[in-house]
Design a protein around this motif. Structure first.
Motif, PDB file in Angstrom:
ATOM      1  N   VAL A   1      48.338  43.227  38.275  1.00  0.00           N
ATOM      2  CA  VAL A   1      47.120  43.912  37.857  1.00  0.00           C
ATOM      3  C   VAL A   1      46.209  42.951  37.101  1.00  0.00           C
ATOM      4  CG1 VAL A   1      46.158  45.790  36.469  1.00  0.00           C
ATOM      5  CG2 VAL A   1      48.309  46.141  37.705  1.00  0.00           C
ATOM      6  N   ILE A   2      46.774  42.253  36.132  1.00  0.00           N
ATOM      7  CA  ILE A   2      45.968  41.353  35.304  1.00  0.00           C
ATOM      8  C   ILE A   2      45.497  40.150  36.109  1.00  0.00           C
ATOM      9  CG2 ILE A   2      45.903  40.025  33.174  1.00  0.00           C
ATOM     10  CD1 ILE A   2      46.227  43.095  32.842  1.00  0.00           C
ATOM     11  N   ALA A   3      46.366  39.612  36.963  1.00  0.00           N
ATOM     12  CA  ALA A   3      45.988  38.460  37.778  1.00  0.00           C
ATOM     13  C   ALA A   3      44.841  38.799  38.722  1.00  0.00           C
ATOM     14  CB  ALA A   3      47.196  37.951  38.563  1.00  0.00           C
ATOM     15  N   VAL A   4      44.881  39.999  39.305  1.00  0.00           N
ATOM     16  CA  VAL A   4      43.784  40.435  40.168  1.00  0.00           C
ATOM     17  C   VAL A   4      42.507  40.600  39.346  1.00  0.00           C
ATOM     18  CG1 VAL A   4      42.922  42.322  41.607  1.00  0.00           C
ATOM     19  CG2 VAL A   4      45.273  41.535  41.880  1.00  0.00           C
ATOM     20  N   ALA A   5      42.608  41.255  38.198  1.00  0.00           N
ATOM     21  CA  ALA A   5      41.427  41.497  37.366  1.00  0.00           C
ATOM     22  C   ALA A   5      40.804  40.194  36.886  1.00  0.00           C
ATOM     23  CB  ALA A   5      41.808  42.375  36.176  1.00  0.00           C
ATOM     24  N   MET A   6      41.621  39.187  36.605  1.00  0.00           N
ATOM     25  CA  MET A   6      41.091  37.918  36.117  1.00  0.00           C
ATOM     26  C   MET A   6      40.286  37.168  37.170  1.00  0.00           C
ATOM     27  SD  MET A   6      41.646  37.356  32.892  1.00  0.00           S
ATOM     28  CE  MET A   6      41.655  35.589  32.626  1.00  0.00           C
ATOM     29  N   ARG A   7      40.414  37.532  38.418  1.00  0.00           N
ATOM     30  CA  ARG A   7      39.556  36.940  39.454  1.00  0.00           C
ATOM     31  C   ARG A   7      38.085  37.226  39.191  1.00  0.00           C
ATOM     32  NH1 ARG A   7      41.703  35.547  44.495  1.00  0.00           N
ATOM     33  NH2 ARG A   7      39.911  36.419  45.614  1.00  0.00           N
ATOM     34  N   PHE A   8      37.807  38.288  38.436  1.00  0.00           N
ATOM     35  CA  PHE A   8      36.428  38.691  38.191  1.00  0.00           C
ATOM     36  C   PHE A   8      35.973  38.370  36.769  1.00  0.00           C
ATOM     37  CE2 PHE A   8      38.425  41.561  41.311  1.00  0.00           C
ATOM     38  CZ  PHE A   8      37.735  41.097  42.426  1.00  0.00           C
TER      39      PHE A   8
END
Length: 289
Positions: A112-119
């Protein structure tokens, strides 16, 4: 240079931040190169990023051109303008992730956090998808960003992260998202139960109660749910040890160095005396213990 370091170098442009180490104990530093602001906060994952979001780097799933249910060549068409106006095209329904059922709950939460950090570093915009970047003539719902451009608001960020990361479709209206107890997906015929988590009154107990990836809903002065953040949890790193959240928000939060955190998607502190804590209403947990 190790393969892990090479991997970090190869994906930093996609993250819009610097990734100095990749691997066990790897760090993701919240630093957007297009801004002067340098965040003191970072995220340290317990497993290599390639195991968390490698599919977003290798496959079409991570291609920004397929974020919407509208084909990319129609994103800025007269029909899209007429139908969706300032919000732009809505997000597509992403499929489930192969093999996810065999992942540990901790690994799912870190994704979840890794995906969110893409933005990280994207502007605060009232858009349905983060990479929609309309031309200058397009209607714009005014925000702290100061002008139109790619970006996303709080509940569209949380909805898109779970959609992109897991194929789970949440309502992107913050009021309705707060009330949901099931998300569509993964797949057309499935639904995933969401657990409402009551927050203890004690700040210390709240920190112990929340889990990485939880969505925490915040009330405004009138008592209405008006904001949502993603709880980072123990993988967050701050100089003063304050827990971190990740959200799309305005410019009225200062970091541990006293700097104003820019408008948009950033890591922010969840302090005891903050609006985040004092006005927190409840949390939603997608991945159960």
């Amino acid at each position: 240079m190790s393969r892990r370091t090479l991997f970090a170098t190869s994906i930093c442009a996609c993250f819009w931040l610097a990734l100095p180490q990749v691997g066990m104990g790897q760090s993701v530093v919240a630093e957007a190169p297009e801004r002067i602001y340098r965040s003191p906060y970072r995220v340290e994952f317990s497993v290599p990023l390639v195991e968390l979001i490698g599919d977003l780097e290798r496959t079409e799933r991570g291609d920004h051109r397929v974020e919407a249910e509208v084909p990319f060549h129609q994103w800025y068409s007269p029909r899209t303008l007429e139908r969706w106006r300032a919000w732009g095209p809505p997000a597509r329904q992403y499929p489930g992730v192969a093999g996810l059922d065999h992942w540990s709950v901790e690994r799912k939460r870190e994704r979840v956090i890794a995906v969110a950090m893409r933005f990280h570093g994207y502007s605060y915009q009232h858009h349905h998808i983060p990479d929609w970047n309309p031309p200058s003539h397009w209607p714009w719902k005014s925000t702290c960003a100061g002008s139109n451009g790619k970006g996303v608001d709080c509940s569209n960020l949380t909805g898109f992260v779970y959609n992109l990361g897991f194929g789970l479709r949440l309502n992107t209206d913050v009021d309705r998202q707060a009330e949901e107890r099931a998300a569509k997906g993964p797949g057309e015929e499935r639904a995933t139960r969401l657990r409402a988590v009551e927050l203890p009154s004690s700040y210390e107990e709240r920190i112990r109660t929340l889990r990485t990836g939880d969505l925490v809903f915040i009330r405004n002065r009138s008592g209405r749910i008006s904001h949502v953040v993603i709880w980072v949890g123990p993988i967050g790193r701050s100089p003063d040890g304050v827990p971190l959240v990740l959200d799309s928000h305005g410019e009225d939060v200062r970091d541990s160095k006293g700097q104003l955190i820019p408008c948009g998607v950033h890591l922010r502190p969840f302090r005891e005396n903050s609006w985040y804590n004092q006005s927190a209403n409840h949390a939603l947990r997608i991945f159960q213990d």
